[in-house]
Design a protein around this motif. Structure first.
Motif, mmCIF file in Angstrom:
data_model
loop_
_atom_site.group_PDB
_atom_site.id
_atom_site.type_symbol
_atom_site.label_atom_id
_atom_site.label_comp_id
_atom_site.label_asym_id
_atom_site.label_seq_id
_atom_site.Cartn_x
_atom_site.Cartn_y
_atom_site.Cartn_z
ATOM 1 N N PRO A 87 0.992 -1.149 -0.204
ATOM 2 C CA PRO A 87 -0.082 0.004 -0.086
ATOM 3 C C PRO A 87 0.960 1.363 -0.043
ATOM 4 O O PRO A 87 2.108 1.270 0.438
ATOM 5 C CB PRO A 87 -0.791 -0.034 1.344
ATOM 6 C CG PRO A 87 -0.835 -1.804 1.649
ATOM 7 C CD PRO A 87 0.408 -2.092 1.015
ATOM 8 N N ALA A 88 0.228 2.258 -0.566
ATOM 9 C CA ALA A 88 1.122 3.508 -0.535
ATOM 10 C C ALA A 88 1.200 4.415 0.655
ATOM 11 O O ALA A 88 0.808 3.873 1.616
ATOM 12 C CB ALA A 88 0.410 4.681 -1.541
ATOM 13 N N ASN A 112 3.493 2.149 5.106
ATOM 14 C CA ASN A 112 4.585 1.546 4.448
ATOM 15 C C ASN A 112 4.520 0.163 4.892
ATOM 16 O O ASN A 112 5.466 -0.297 5.599
ATOM 17 C CB ASN A 112 5.802 2.264 4.834
ATOM 18 C CG ASN A 112 5.874 3.374 4.146
ATOM 19 O OD1 ASN A 112 5.216 3.467 2.820
ATOM 20 N ND2 ASN A 112 6.644 4.277 4.490
ATOM 21 N N LEU A 113 3.391 -0.804 4.958
ATOM 22 C CA LEU A 113 3.409 -2.171 5.320
ATOM 23 C C LEU A 113 3.328 -3.103 4.113
ATOM 24 O O LEU A 113 2.817 -2.576 3.160
ATOM 25 C CB LEU A 113 2.098 -2.335 6.305
ATOM 26 C CG LEU A 113 2.150 -1.289 7.303
ATOM 27 C CD1 LEU A 113 0.721 -1.510 8.105
ATOM 28 C CD2 LEU A 113 3.185 -2.089 8.385
ATOM 29 N N THR A 114 3.404 -4.249 4.033
ATOM 30 C CA THR A 114 3.368 -5.255 3.042
ATOM 31 C C THR A 114 2.437 -6.265 3.488
ATOM 32 O O THR A 114 2.486 -6.749 4.681
ATOM 33 C CB THR A 114 4.858 -5.811 2.851
ATOM 34 O OG1 THR A 114 5.419 -4.602 2.136
ATOM 35 C CG2 THR A 114 4.445 -6.829 1.607
ATOM 36 N N TYR A 115 1.386 -6.718 2.691
ATOM 37 C CA TYR A 115 0.621 -7.655 3.049
ATOM 38 C C TYR A 115 0.750 -8.834 2.201
ATOM 39 O O TYR A 115 1.006 -8.528 0.874
ATOM 40 C CB TYR A 115 -0.910 -7.158 2.959
ATOM 41 C CG TYR A 115 -1.349 -6.229 3.934
ATOM 42 C CD1 TYR A 115 -1.800 -6.470 5.021
ATOM 43 C CD2 TYR A 115 -0.798 -4.717 3.716
ATOM 44 C CE1 TYR A 115 -2.096 -5.468 6.018
ATOM 45 C CE2 TYR A 115 -1.255 -3.916 4.836
ATOM 46 C CZ TYR A 115 -1.905 -4.233 5.767
ATOM 47 O OH TYR A 115 -2.104 -3.458 7.011
ATOM 48 N N LEU A 116 0.675 -9.993 2.564
ATOM 49 C CA LEU A 116 0.558 -11.176 1.693
ATOM 50 C C LEU A 116 -0.776 -11.780 1.519
ATOM 51 O O LEU A 116 -1.325 -11.833 2.636
ATOM 52 C CB LEU A 116 1.256 -12.137 2.290
ATOM 53 C CG LEU A 116 3.014 -11.754 2.519
ATOM 54 C CD1 LEU A 116 3.704 -12.848 3.133
ATOM 55 C CD2 LEU A 116 3.646 -11.557 1.217
#
Length: 76
Positions: A39-40, A44-48
């Protein structure tokens, strides 16, 4: 692709790989990697997104304690 999880830990996994991970609460999960989302700003997190036995699951990578790609491919 390179996936970062739980701070500075990194591993290589591609879409369609069969993966196993352990969450910070100690539970083990496994499934097929479907999607990686970034996500923008300011989130600033990453999701799987993974396909597990109970259906699709979306998890924040900061909640993953251990993550590894299992041998072989999940999708032919």
């Amino acid at each position: 692709m390179l996936i970062q999880y739980h701070g500075r830990n990194e591993t290589h996994a591609d879409i369609g790989d069969y993966v196993q991970y352990q969450t910070v609460d100690g539970h083990f999960h496994e499934g097929i990697l479907l999607k990686v989302e970034h996500p923008a700003f300011p989130h600033n997190l990453t999701y799987l997104s993974l396909l597990e036995g109970g259906g699709m699951k979306r998890i924040n990578t900061t909640l993953i304690f251990r993550f590894e790609r299992m041998t072989g491919r999940g999708v032919a």
